[in-house]
Design an enzyme around this catalytic site. Structure first.
Site, short mmCIF file in Angstrom:
data_model
loop_
_atom_site.label_atom_id
_atom_site.label_comp_id
_atom_site.label_asym_id
_atom_site.label_seq_id
_atom_site.Cartn_x
_atom_site.Cartn_y
_atom_site.Cartn_z
N GLU A 77 2.22 -3.89 1.87
CA GLU A 77 1.57 -2.57 1.88
C GLU A 77 1.32 -2.11 3.31
O GLU A 77 1.52 -0.94 3.65
CB GLU A 77 0.26 -2.63 1.09
N GLU A 149 0.92 -7.26 11.41
CA GLU A 149 0.13 -6.89 10.25
C GLU A 149 -0.27 -8.09 9.41
O GLU A 149 -1.36 -8.13 8.86
CB GLU A 149 0.92 -5.89 9.38
#
Length: 905
Positions: A77, A149
């Protein structure tokens, strides 16, 4: 209903060869029409809700079913939003926040789906859904973005290969922060243990101790198998025409794919043949009112599939009857028992997994009382099955639902896409789910035909879990040891070549983060796309019941009346002020003046405050930092800061609570008093006449002080109430309506530094600076500067380089400029970044394009939609007229490079 839009929608569907199986359904209770479609070539599903709402929303959702706790859907995501085929710049998601007038833009990872919604009122802006389409279907998924991330091994100082290697990563730190919350730990284990057969047995967001097992190749493979139109559900909402949405989504995404058969179906959980029990541990709660009572226990039952919409609706209602409010059976049996401080996490009906579940229990109990709580749960269920519910309880709940259906929120589209997400994810009918009126009518009919309809028995349900959680003083130490062991294993397995590559990748990442960013490929609105003026809000301010100012605002409220009363604290003795939040929280609770009942409410309030710290640590830090800068800041710390958390802890620990209880009637005399009150009413024009009479009767019933009360702060400034349009103040019977504003002429701001030691592996940092209030011309420049500093400096330093989940700058209406970070592995370094951010602003190293983007971002907040129930609140609460807001708007437009340099000093 927007009939023209619907006719266009039908036409669009008929002319698009790729669309078929159209179903149009009117949903009058929600003032919309549903258009349900599917795509021939890919099988993608689509739902459009046509309505008059101007806050239009787009969302794309994928069924994501991980089979381990590496957090692959969560990290994906994040990573898909780091650049795509059409928009290859770094971090387009965050950049679009500054190039758009969106009213919402975010992404969510649930247990079994991932959703990407955004909303806007601007038609040109809505076409920027192309950024989401390209990000989700055609992301770059660079290895460096996965490192940044997700997780990576990197030297503590990336420039020095002699410093130790440590785990870093945005999601890694986010989840470390998430699991400092004991309620989150309990909820996660509850789902994992109750639904152990498939995807619900793992942590979709990622267990910090498992995240380092995820590889880049696994991430790319998960995207290939899950982010496909055949596994997608598209949702649009609002008054923009459907045909443009269909055309854009087909051309930019769907036309590039062929249908596949995704293997993402979640199988039914195999029911148990006998109940199960589990025990887990967590960290100690430093705010626990009784250190010996920190155990949590719940009893949970598996329920039927959520795709049976009426069954789910009925069970949700029954759950509310069982647990909601002080008259519910479980409140009386568990909360009033005094065994614990509050219900256990996830109490009630949980419909976010394929099969729902019901859970109830207590937190803040002694470990020896686990069996007692379990027995109380079983006994209460047996009693409800035998006796059922009172008719007035059922009717009150149904009436509450009907009122909720009438209430109009500004983010109604977002709420609806969240409401249908789980059911639709498992191939349930989202339109049936929205037809709440039909479900209510059917429920009433079932009750009429069978008065015992609500006696749905769970007593024979063998799929029953008793989960208990107790504190372990060494919990965080053990977690750190496990992480250290994992780190040691990872480092030990590295070859010299691996170490060199890690060092070089760290330097490459730091270089990439420091390079100027070219975002020219991204779409962007212009400042000229922003409306130059604000719409006028018509208000009437009149004196009622003698001399009480009441603001009336006629709005299309669906027949609802919204009443608010504002009471001055200026006659309230200083020693009573800290207890005002407690007074407000118990005021509407029946029998709160009874000592035993009051004790229960105090414990619940203290527990809720303590539980909220891990999720709101940045707010507590910021409130504390601003307490010495303004008198209002000091009051905010007293009411909403750590001072209030500590006060409630002390009260909850008191053996004799009567001295506190005796303070409440004293507070009541000052606050529920017409002498200190002003009011507002929002209702339809047709309701105003009757509402005025009801409000006047209510105010006369409150009464006044029998003797004049001396103000605590005698220095006040009298100002006439401005009219909504900024003209002359309203005049009644020859006199103006006056507001008395409390002043503290002797107040002097002073510097204070505070460090709260908390048992968290992450930090929350706040620093505040007193500047100028809303009506000062420099306020507009400071507001733009806060956004500039966030987007162009603090995001890079705190999130990208520092590894925090979030951080930035903001400006309050009163002029307090706040710098903050959230779930941050650093403290001193972050404070240094705050200082560097100010130096950066003073250097003027920002372009006119940067300023324009900051203006777009600020105006997206300034022009955020306002619900009919909230129209006129700026005027009522803060005395801001439309003319004052228009003046501020023009000051925002006029902000320049020179003005930004001036306020940065």
């Amino acid at each position: 209903i927007r009939h023209v839009a619907l006719r266009r929608a039908e036409g669009a569907v008929c002319t698009e060869a790729a669309e078929r199986r159209v179903r149009l359904t009117s949903v009058p209770e929600l003032f919309l029409t549903a258009v349900k479609l599917s795509h021939d070539d890919t099988g993608a599903r689509y739902l459009h809700l046509a309505t008059e709402d101007t806050n239009n929303l787009f969302s794309v959702q994928f069924c994501t079913t991980p089979m381990d706790s590496t957090g692959v859907p969560h990290i994906l995501e994040h990573t898909v939003l780091c650049g795509s085929r059409k928009y290859p710049c770094r971090d387009p998601f965050f950049k679009m926040l500054n190039r758009s007038l969106s009213t919402f833009m975010n992404a969510f990872t649930a247990s079994d789906y991932t959703r990407y919604p955004f909303s806007t009122q601007n038609p040109k802006d809505f076409q920027n859904l192309s950024v989401y389409l390209d990000a989700t279907f055609f992301p770059c998924l660079h290895e460096l973005d996965f490192w940044y991330e997700g997780w990576r091994l990197e030297h503590e100082n990336p420039s020095d290969p002699q410093t130790p290697l440590v785990f870093k990563g945005v999601v890694f730190n986010e989840m470390k922060g998430a699991f400092t919350d004991n309620e989150r730990i309990f909820s996660q284990h509850l789902q994992n243990r109750l639904l152990p057969d498939h995807t619900y047995s793992v942590v979709s967001g990622g267990d910090p101790l498992c995240i380092p097992e995820l590889t880049w190749e696994q991430l790319k493979q998960f995207h290939a198998t899950h982010y496909h139109p055949s596994n997608a559900r598209f949702f649009t909402y609002g008054n923009f025409p459907l045909e443009q949405h269909l055309k854009q989504i087909h051309e930019e995404a769907l036309s590039k794919f062929q249908k596949i058969e995704p293997s993402t179906t979640v199988p039914a959980q195999t029911p148990w043949d006998k109940p199960r029990e589990f025990q887990i541990t967590c960290g100690p709660d430093s705010f626990a009112t009784d250190p010996s009572k920190q155990t949590t226990v719940s009893v949970s039952f598996l329920l039927p599939d959520i795709t049976d919409t009426f069954e789910a609706f009925t069970l949700s209602l029954l759950s509310s009857l069982l647990t909601s409010g002080p008259n519910s059976p479980f409140y009386k049996a568990l909360i009033e028992s005094g065994l614990g401080t509050d219900f256990s996490p996830d109490v009630g009906y949980n419909g976010y997994t394929r099969e729902a579940y019901f859970s109830v229990g207590l937190q803040g109990i002694a470990e020896k009382d686990i069996e007692t709580v379990r027995s109380l749960v079983d006994r209460t269920i047996d009693e409800v099955v035998e006796k059922g519910f009172e008719d007035d309880q059922i009717e009150a709940l149904l009436h509450k639902i009907e009122i909720q259906m009438k209430h109009q929120s500004t983010s109604f589209g977002l709420m609806l896409t969240s409401y249908i997400a789980s059911c639709w994810n498992h191939d349930g009918d989202p339109v049936e789910l929205l037809k709440l009126g039909n479900q209510l009518a059917k429920f009433r009919q079932c009750l009429q035909e069978n008065p015992k309809f609500c006696k749905k028995s769970k007593t024979n349900n063998q799929h029953k879990l008793t989960l208990s959680m107790r504190p372990d003083d060494k919990y965080h130490e053990k977690q750190a040891q496990v992480e250290a062991t994992k780190l040691k294993q990872k480092v030990k397995a590295l070859s010299p070549g691996d170490r060199q590559q890690i060092y070089e990748k760290g330097l490459e990442l730091r270089t990439q983060q420091s390079k100027p960013q070219d975002a020219s490929c991204l779409p962007a609105l212009k400042v000229s796309d922003i409306e130059p003026t604000i719409p006028v809000t018509e208000l009437d301010v009149v004196l009622t019941a003698g001399d009480i100012p009441v603001q009336y605002c006629a709005q299309p409220t669906n027949g609802m009346v919204y009443f608010r009363a504002f009471s001055s604290l200026n006659t309230l003795p200083e020693e009573l002020r800290p207890y005002v939040p407690l007074f407000c929280s118990v005021l509407t609770n029946p029998c709160f003046e009874e000592e035993e009942h009051f004790k229960v409410l105090v414990k619940m309030t203290a527990q809720e405050l303590a539980n909220g710290i891990p999720d709101s640590g940045h707010l507590y830090a910021s409130i504390r930092a601003g307490r010495t800068l303004t008198p209002a800041g000091d009051l905010q710390e007293t009411f909403s800061g750590m001072d209030q958390v500590r006060l409630m802890k002390r009260i909850a620990e008191m053996t004799d609570i009567k001295p506190i209880l005796r303070k409440l009637p004293r507070i009541k005399k000052h606050l529920l008093n017409c002498d200190n009150m002003r009011c507002s009413v929002n209702a339809t024009p047709q309701q105003m006449s009757q509402t005025e009479k009801v409000v006047e009767d209510f105010l006369r019933s409150i009464g006044r002080s029998k003797k004049e009360r001396r103000p605590v702060r005698p220095h006040t400034v009298e100002k006439p109430v401005p009219s909504s349009s900024g003209g002359d103040a309203p005049v009644l019977h020859g006199s103006q309506i006056i507001r008395k504003l409390v002043m503290e002429p002797t107040f002097k701001p002073w510097q204070m530094k505070t460090h709260f030691l908390m048992p968290f592996p992450v930090n929350y940092v706040g620093e505040c600076i007193r500047t100028v209030p809303y009506t000062d011309p420099d306020h507009a420049s400071l507001k733009i500067l806060a956004r500039l500093m966030t987007a162009k400096f603090l995001h890079t330093e705190i999130r990208e380089k520092g590894g925090a989940y979030g951080g930035g700058a903001k400006l309050s209406r009163s002029g307090v400029f706040t710098l903050y970070s959230y779930r941050d592995p650093n403290t001193i370094e972050t404070l240094q970044s705050f200082g560097k951010a100010v130096d950066w602003a003073k250097s003027g190293k920002f372009t006119q394009q940067d300023i324009n983007e900051a203006k777009l971002s600020v105006f997206s907040t300034v022009d955020a939609p306002v619900a009919p129930s909230d129209k006129g609140m700026d005027h009522f609460l803060y005395g801001l007229s439309d003319e004052m807001k228009q003046a501020h708007r023009e000051q925002l437009f006029a902000v320049s490079h020179d003005k930004l340099l001036a306020v940065s000093d």
